[in-house]
Design a protein around this motif. Sequence first.
Motif, mmCIF file in Angstrom:
data_model
loop_
_atom_site.group_PDB
_atom_site.id
_atom_site.type_symbol
_atom_site.label_atom_id
_atom_site.label_comp_id
_atom_site.label_asym_id
_atom_site.label_seq_id
_atom_site.Cartn_x
_atom_site.Cartn_y
_atom_site.Cartn_z
ATOM 1 N N UNK A 252 -36.033 -7.357 16.768
ATOM 2 C CA UNK A 252 -35.959 -8.097 15.508
ATOM 3 C C UNK A 252 -36.608 -7.287 14.390
ATOM 4 N N UNK A 253 -35.894 -7.149 13.279
ATOM 5 C CA UNK A 253 -36.400 -6.410 12.129
ATOM 6 C C UNK A 253 -36.289 -7.267 10.866
ATOM 7 N N UNK A 254 -37.011 -6.861 9.841
ATOM 8 C CA UNK A 254 -37.046 -7.654 8.619
ATOM 9 C C UNK A 254 -37.148 -6.744 7.398
ATOM 10 N N UNK A 255 -36.462 -7.151 6.329
ATOM 11 C CA UNK A 255 -36.584 -6.504 5.035
ATOM 12 C C UNK A 255 -36.683 -7.594 3.983
ATOM 13 N N UNK A 256 -36.914 -7.221 2.728
ATOM 14 C CA UNK A 256 -37.031 -8.253 1.709
ATOM 15 C C UNK A 256 -36.409 -7.805 0.393
ATOM 16 N N UNK A 257 -36.171 -8.822 -0.473
ATOM 17 C CA UNK A 257 -35.553 -8.602 -1.774
ATOM 18 C C UNK A 257 -36.056 -9.676 -2.723
ATOM 19 N N UNK A 258 -35.918 -9.434 -4.021
ATOM 20 C CA UNK A 258 -36.267 -10.465 -5.001
ATOM 21 C C UNK A 258 -35.057 -11.328 -5.341
ATOM 22 N N UNK A 259 -33.903 -11.038 -4.735
ATOM 23 C CA UNK A 259 -32.671 -11.816 -4.951
ATOM 24 C C UNK A 259 -32.047 -12.147 -3.609
ATOM 25 N N UNK A 260 -31.449 -13.342 -3.460
ATOM 26 C CA UNK A 260 -30.825 -13.672 -2.175
ATOM 27 C C UNK A 260 -29.710 -12.707 -1.791
ATOM 28 N N UNK A 261 -29.057 -12.090 -2.779
ATOM 29 C CA UNK A 261 -27.941 -11.189 -2.490
ATOM 30 C C UNK A 261 -28.373 -9.728 -2.362
ATOM 31 N N UNK A 262 -29.680 -9.456 -2.408
ATOM 32 C CA UNK A 262 -30.176 -8.108 -2.213
ATOM 33 C C UNK A 262 -30.366 -7.361 -3.522
#
Length: 336
Positions: A252-262
């Motif tokens: 399992x890996x995870x990343x993040x964004x300030x927008x739901x669409x990336x």
Amino acid sequence: MPVGRPARRRTATLLAAGATVLACLAPTAVAAPAPPPGAGHPDPLPVTGDTVVHDPSAIRLKDGTYVVYSTHGGLEARTSRDGRHWQRSGSAFTALPSWWRAYSSESDPWAPEIVHRQGRYWLYYAVSSFGSNHSAIGLATSPTGLPGTWTDQGKIFETGPADPYNAIDPGIVEGDGRLWMSFGSYWTGIRMVELDGRTGRPVAGATVHHLATRPDAPYAVEAPYIVRRGGHYYLFVSYDRCCAGTDSTYNIRVGRSTSPTGPYTGSDGTPMTRGGGDVLLAGHGKYIGPGGQSVLRDRGRDILVHHYYDGEDGGTPKLGLAPLSWRPDGWPTLAR
């Protein structure tokens, strides 16, 4: 779940692994690069009863009952009063919708995602055959969320051989005042479409956004699940090979964004459209190939809900529940 896998994911509000415990708290699946060493990863919380599941999605119902829906058997259900001891409780569907046969000769649904919105429960799920992207995502609704109470609303999204992505592993998130569905497995990876907040179906002419993929064939990433927290959206995905018992290499890996669409990136800045993402959980000890994840948000606590393959039980897929916490820099970590 992998391009049509024999079992699956994808999850909304569950658990109190006992109030005491929580308080402490595509293409053919070719062997992909081995996941990082599992040393140091925490074991899941102890659970008992019938915990043989694949692609679990969990929620805590209004009456306090926890229910987990999972791949196969009309979306099998397990229920619990304390989040620790689980019992088999039928399936979401007692009669299988006839339209499933166009996508699965066995009428076998995968990867459910249960959420509560607008005073009722919504259950998204996938229908496909292994190794094919002739796939569809369906929707059912229920006033209680209990097994046997679901009314199918039919197919809401589909893909075919001409499409560069696969309509399986749905995950739902609200953001920017809108409703979104992530989905995808292998092919070109993880995608997202906007849903109509009233009907739960894709809006007319919805753009298909690209969230994540791997840089090398067979592009083994799937089972997207997005959590909104603070000013960020966190995209959890399963990398590598599932559904192979003790030979599974899921992690399992995870990343993040300030927008739901990336765009989504790992903590080192590598875009998830180029294989980025931080390792959150990998196989260790008897807990082989964890994946098919979602996050249960229950009364201010977060629980990573997933399956793993039990190395001491012939690779049987079982329910994993791991308390999820958040570092000062905002990134998720598993409590020990």
